[in-house]
Scaffold this active site. Sequence first.
Site, mmCIF file in Angstrom:
data_model
loop_
_atom_site.group_PDB
_atom_site.id
_atom_site.type_symbol
_atom_site.label_atom_id
_atom_site.label_comp_id
_atom_site.label_asym_id
_atom_site.label_seq_id
_atom_site.Cartn_x
_atom_site.Cartn_y
_atom_site.Cartn_z
ATOM 1 N N GLU A 112 59.139 14.340 95.091
ATOM 2 C CA GLU A 112 59.034 16.328 95.348
ATOM 3 C C GLU A 112 59.913 16.662 93.816
ATOM 4 O OE1 GLU A 112 60.624 17.859 98.154
ATOM 5 O OE2 GLU A 112 62.429 16.425 98.129
ATOM 6 N N ASP B 120 62.386 28.497 97.747
ATOM 7 C CA ASP B 120 64.046 29.247 98.266
ATOM 8 C C ASP B 120 65.244 29.485 98.129
ATOM 9 O OD1 ASP B 120 61.706 26.955 99.680
ATOM 10 O OD2 ASP B 120 63.062 25.781 100.299
#
Length: 923
Positions: A911, A647
Amino acid sequence: FVSMGRSPGGAKARSPTASQDPVAARRDLMWPGVILAGLLAFLLAVAFLRQGPTSAQAGGMALDSRHELSTPAPAEHLPAFDALSHFSEAHNASLLWGTYRPGVYFGLRSRTTTTALVAGLMWTSAMPDGRADSSTLRHKCEQDSLERYGFSEHDGRGFGRQPIVDPANRVVITTSFVGTGGGLTGTRGWAVRIAGEPTGQRRGQHVFVYVAVDAEFADELVAADHFELAHTLGVQGRGGLHVRGRVDALGSFSLLAEARRVPDGEGGADGEPLPVAVWGSAAPRHSHLTVEDVAMALVGPAGGAPRDGTPAPDMPGELDGTVQPGARLLVFQLRTDGSPFELDLTYISGGCGTRGADTAEGRRERADEDGCAAVHKAWTGEAFSAELSRRSAAFRSRLVSTFGLQCDGGRRGGEQSSAGGGCEPRQLRGRPLGGVELDFAAAALAAQLGSLGFFYGQTTVASGVSGGEAERTPPAPLLSVVPSRPFFPRGFLWDDGFHMLLVGAWDEDIADDVTAHWFGLMRPDGWIPREQILGAEAAARVPSEFLAQQRDHANPPTLLLGLQRRLDRIDTAARGEGEREPTTGAVVDPADARWLELMRALWPRLSAWYAWLARTQAGALPFTYRWRGRDAGDGRLNPMTLASGLDDFPRATVPTESERHVDLLGWLAFFSRFMARLAARLGNPEEASRYESEHASQLASLRANHWNARAKAFCDWGEHASAADFVSRVVIKCGSSDGADAVEHAVTDPRRPDCPRSHPRFLFPLGDGRGGLLTREVLVPKGLRPQFVAHLGYVSLFPLLLRLLPADAAELAPTIELLRDPERLWSPYGIRSLSAADRMWYGRENAPGDAPYWRGAIWVNLNYLALAGLHHYANVAGPAQARAAEVYVELREALVGNMLSEWVRTGYFWEQYDPRTGRGQRT
């Protein structure tokens, strides 16, 4: 539990804070999710990705392209591929039912198309007047509503148990699922228990279990697909229910429901029956997608009937027992006074008859009822409790033996001692694994297997032309482990590659099944859409503007991680049999032979995928590659590289066609090495030779085009500024010439607006909501020029992560030292995603509210690849061998130890983890 998540439509979305609205979080295009972090706790010693036998010579920047593998034009048709046909009948039958609706707290689905039977759980506490409290109704997974949830035990096929702690409703719900035997027709069935234990001051509870026909993609509704209330069987307890039904893909069946109070020392007879209410609707609008509104309209605070005019119940808060003819939505309801309870439901294929007349039909029905009585006896009450205990013990025993977590009574577990005798138990933090560590491992595995979903639907593909209509693919199935149950309960390509490492270590056939389904979704040109939003249930959680997938956006080929591990094992076994050259004949294990046949069937699709990646992501120089999808106008300080999976990791300042990305080259080199080895094993030496040549050229390009001698690290290359000012600019609206649309644009002086050519008409400045003008930070680069992008982090480690470097490579030792340097990537809790010494981007937002994602946080999936790489180099002779072994031990202790601590503290796998505190964060 979460895994590597995605944002709707592929933009990886940041996970929201507790105060953020989930829809707003998705609209922020932030990408929550990480690979199911817990899988690493006990997979760290499992070797995979064995280094191929190549060693590249560094070449010039413009490499000789004569050895470049041809990348043919897209094929009009790929060979037909039916995933299920490559697996045994027993395997497919065992997966007919499962907890395949991971987006709800507890849900079941049949693995059938085009019609399916789905089931789900809802619950809430009772209001003072007895009605159900809609404000605390639980159904779809959310992140902040419960203290904890997630499967603590799950074997992936026929057993799962999940505790759900719900402080607001003052109850702990435990869901249990068991796949039962052949029923009356030889078709697999299931049994479910919903148990409730009060916490704190008792509240009455409303517990709903619904069953529905999902016929979204059926050509037409089959009139016989419905439920009907039947006579209660004689063996059922007082208050029990018997519902018969039929679904085209499954045939006839019976559902038996009964409930009881559980003694808790505060009164109540042992096993005292509790009545179960029921309601069924044939209205098209009533389905598993609208069941929350339907139930609350019937028994919630409103107390009225659903909008289609279905009568309201006579008793407030209780379903009235009406099951409409042709019902396709059925809701069971249990009301409690706050006492502990159990609700058992049993699905029996074939259906149960009733005591009929002394005729042939009547005798058949009596035989069916006798058969149902035997099934009922085995899957309710104390017998069901005993079976759940047996399944739990079997799961724990298999967990320990599969992963070698302990030594037990002389059985070989843990690790073999260096002296070759006995067993040295695996350790963490200097001591053998104990009960807490085993619970941690069990929860990690169960959370992933409990997130296995089955989906059926169409993918929306963007046209690629401005104003063009999106394409809808034909309906197709997908078996996939979802990365995040609360935010991303659907399939994501690069996530599932990491997921399959754990799934494959536990159950190779399930991992192969998932992989085969992904290849079944391949488009004719070799592209696999990276986000699969299949069916109305999946699409309901994605804003419509993010549904379409972009045709040129790739994703890392992580599915190969598990495939190469399997190939490593086969090669090792074959060498042990005295093999000199790879052949299929040397493979003696029947399971391995079946796997090679699956690979042979997948070979055209593997080849097409590689060719698509090499062709569509090609860079300006031979054997260089560039992720497509970076957009200088995306409103970020550094344009996102969503396709890479990383990302907001900082790339070149300005996206250009001359960019080259080291991680993408690493993935292509990993792919070509795998293809060369697989071709050799399948007996195709010509293909093996071609891919070996491709791989050698890619390794040469890695050194020639990505090794930054000054930084002593592998880096991207592009139009880049290594320094910049971050200044505040006023945000204005600029419109297109025809007035059709408008964009936001940042300018120095709104009185002299300079709109972009695409939207040249100045409209107005934006306000900040406080009486002033809205401002935004923008980057003003200094010294912009073509150069290495020296933002060191995960991308710099890919040659180590994927074990591309020879053990004697000069670049290996500096790469390990970069990883271990506490001033740069090393932290007490794992490897940072970006160097802490990066003054431009470490911890910096990429846009207002766009919190840093891959800019320092510890991500477990790439830490796992680092451990795997270090483990490899620690076991191969070379100058860096001792250092690799030392850092491997340190990193394993740091990463897994911190994950364990956070799981104990929070009950979840996260995460990512904060490199300063070790705290789990985001989703």
